[in-house]
Scaffold this motif. Structure first.
Motif, PDB file in Angstrom:
ATOM      1  N   GLU A   1      41.987  42.388  44.537  1.00 16.77           N
ATOM      2  CA  GLU A   1      41.937  41.099  43.471  1.00 16.77           C
ATOM      3  C   GLU A   1      41.841  40.221  42.627  1.00 16.77           C
ATOM      4  OE1 GLU A   1      44.810  38.861  46.583  1.00 16.77           O
ATOM      5  OE2 GLU A   1      45.683  40.223  47.219  1.00 16.77           O
ATOM      6  N   VAL A   2      41.757  40.668  41.300  1.00 18.74           N
ATOM      7  CA  VAL A   2      40.524  40.027  40.318  1.00 18.74           C
ATOM      8  C   VAL A   2      41.717  38.753  40.021  1.00 18.74           C
ATOM      9  CG1 VAL A   2      39.821  42.418  39.221  1.00 18.74           C
ATOM     10  CG2 VAL A   2      41.935  40.969  38.186  1.00 18.74           C
ATOM     11  N   ASP A   3      39.897  38.356  40.235  1.00 16.76           N
ATOM     12  CA  ASP A   3      40.437  36.325  39.281  1.00 16.76           C
ATOM     13  C   ASP A   3      40.506  36.627  37.732  1.00 16.76           C
ATOM     14  OD1 ASP A   3      37.834  36.652  38.134  1.00 16.76           O
ATOM     15  OD2 ASP A   3      36.958  35.754  39.872  1.00 16.76           O
TER      16      ASP A   3
ATOM     17  N   TRP B   1      39.799  39.095  34.900  1.00 15.87           N
ATOM     18  CA  TRP B   1      41.205  40.142  33.932  1.00 15.87           C
ATOM     19  C   TRP B   1      41.239  39.302  32.897  1.00 15.87           C
ATOM     20  CZ3 TRP B   1      44.468  43.523  34.065  1.00 15.87           C
ATOM     21  CH2 TRP B   1      45.674  43.518  33.315  1.00 15.87           C
TER      22      TRP B   1
ATOM     23  N   VAL C   1      42.864  47.121  40.289  1.00 17.09           N
ATOM     24  CA  VAL C   1      42.945  45.948  39.985  1.00 17.09           C
ATOM     25  C   VAL C   1      44.382  45.891  41.121  1.00 17.09           C
ATOM     26  CG1 VAL C   1      41.441  45.574  38.320  1.00 17.09           C
ATOM     27  CG2 VAL C   1      44.474  45.882  38.389  1.00 17.09           C
TER      28      VAL C   1
ATOM     29  N   VAL D   1      47.441  43.498  40.141  1.00 18.98           N
ATOM     30  CA  VAL D   1      47.596  41.935  39.026  1.00 18.98           C
ATOM     31  C   VAL D   1      49.637  42.094  39.791  1.00 18.98           C
ATOM     32  CG1 VAL D   1      45.921  42.336  37.574  1.00 18.98           C
ATOM     33  CG2 VAL D   1      47.577  43.749  37.347  1.00 18.98           C
TER      34      VAL D   1
ATOM     35  N   VAL E   1      46.661  37.442  36.096  1.00 24.32           N
ATOM     36  CA  VAL E   1      46.470  37.590  37.870  1.00 24.32           C
ATOM     37  C   VAL E   1      47.692  36.480  38.688  1.00 24.32           C
ATOM     38  CG1 VAL E   1      44.451  38.205  37.299  1.00 24.32           C
ATOM     39  CG2 VAL E   1      45.302  35.839  37.715  1.00 24.32           C
ATOM     40  N   ASP E   2      48.214  36.065  38.291  1.00 25.77           N
ATOM     41  CA  ASP E   2      49.272  34.998  39.489  1.00 25.77           C
ATOM     42  C   ASP E   2      50.804  35.795  38.714  1.00 25.77           C
ATOM     43  OD1 ASP E   2      47.409  32.294  40.362  1.00 25.77           O
ATOM     44  OD2 ASP E   2      46.826  32.654  38.258  1.00 25.77           O
TER      45      ASP E   2
END
Length: 370
Positions: free
Chosen positions: A166-168, A172, A187, A189, A211-212
């Motif tokens: 889970e990349v920040d 990303w 990843v 996302v 990412v959100d």
């Protein structure tokens, strides 16, 4: 024979035969009659058949088109799929049928009709063979895809590889700016499906990624192409919000509205979950209204950033009656560059026209990446 002639034959050493008697004379006409040309009717055939020019049986009439149609009709029963023998058989059958009407008795009529009928049967068989072959190929292809994406024995869904991360926001951003350098990264996302139609193809879609989990449409601003098996993407529609496990596998050149191009990352999806939009109203907590002065009511609102990156929040607070049937007024809520997990308290003021017993709720909220 005279004596002089006899002596001459002796000089040539020939022995003269006895002159023929009247009993052995040939029955040919006298030598004095000049032989005339032999009439054509009595000239013998060199092959022992009837003499040339003699009156005999009429030559047998033939109809090659009818015969050929019959042969093609029979052939079409065994070679029906290409349709060529059947089509030629039908055409030549009708030609042969027309020619048969010009003879008496009709020649080849039965063969022509049989050729037409068999050729038509060949066309019908060809259609059925083609449909069966198409169905077989389609079923075989789907079976191959299903086997390639099937769960392991026991029916369990395969777990994502351990290296999916889970990349920040910073990680990303690096993928977005340098997709070639990020190839092979696994990843996790979020993706909002922006376009998924015949233009993109049934095995990929164009979406906004980030990412959100988004709370509103078009919140995810980084475009990317997501690729996956058709059987996996079956049911995905434009506007869906997915949480995806994917591997960065390259980049694509996309045209912009201004006529230029932009390079975007391409990701091959391993699995996904349809999560929809997050409720951003949960990031806003509405406090109790406070009467500052007659005609002036202040309502505190605490905004908490529930995302993993800085956001700017823009919301609307509405004052209405307890039953919700009457709206008195609306007030804006605005918080700029709120970091992850940070909170900020703002006051929303209402003036004339809002009674003391009004209730307040968040009517709408949006956030933007900073």
């Amino acid at each position: 024979m005279g004596e002089r002639e006899f002596e001459r034959t002796q000089d040539l050493r020939f022995t003269a035969s006895e002159p023929p008697t009247s009993e052995t004379l040939p029955l040919a006409p006298p030598s004095s009659a000049a032989p005339g040309p032999t009439p054509p009717s009595v000239v013998p055939s060199p092959h022992g058949s009837a003499p040339y020019g003699s009156a005999g049986a009429p030559a047998a009439q033939v109809n090659p088109h009818a015969t050929t149609s019959l042969v093609l009709g029979i052939t079409s029963l065994f070679l029906s799929l290409p349709f060529v023998p059947s089509i030629l058989g039908i055409i030549l059958g009708f030609v042969g049928l027309a020619r048969s009407r010009r003879t008496d008795p009709p020649t080849g009529r039965g063969a022509a009709i049989a050729g037409i009928v068999l050729s038509i049967v060949g066309v019908v068989l060809g259609v059925f063979v083609a449909m069966a072959a198409s169905t077989f190929v389609s079923d075989a292809a789907r079976a191959i895809v299903d086997r390639s994406t099937a769960a392991p024995e026991g029916g369990a869904t395969p777990a994502p590889p351990a290296d999916f991360v889970e990349v920040d926001a910073a990680q990303w951003k690096s993928v977005v700016e340098h997709p070639g350098d990020a190839e092979g990264q696994a990843v996790v996302v979020f993706a909002e499906v922006a376009r998924f139609d015949s233009t993109t193809g049934t095995d990929r879609f164009l979406g906004g990624l980030g990412v959100d989990q988004p709370g509103t449409e078009r919140e995810l601003e980084d475009p990317a192409v997501v690729i996956g098996p058709e059987v996996m993407l079956d049911g995905v529609e434009t506007g869906d919000v997915l949480r995806i496990h994917a591997v960065v596998t390259g980049s694509f050149e996309l045209r912009t509205d201004l006529g230029g191009t932009v390079t975007v990352p391409a990701l091959t999806i391993a699995e996904f979950e349809d999560v929809g939009f997050v409720d951003l109203g949960a990031d806003l907590a509405v406090g109790s209204a406070e009467i500052k002065q007659p005609g002036w009511i202040s309502v505190p609102v605490v905004v908490t950033n529930g995302g993993t990156q800085a956001f700017t929040y823009s919301a609307t607070l509405v004052a209405e009656s307890k039953n919700g049937k009457k709206t008195y007024d609306r007030g804006p809520v605005f918080v700029e560059k709120l970091g992850p997990g940070e909170k900020e308290k703002v006051a929303v003021d209402f003036f004339e026209g809002v009674p003391a017993d009004a209730v307040y709720r968040v009517e709408s909220v949006e956030r933007f990446v900073e």
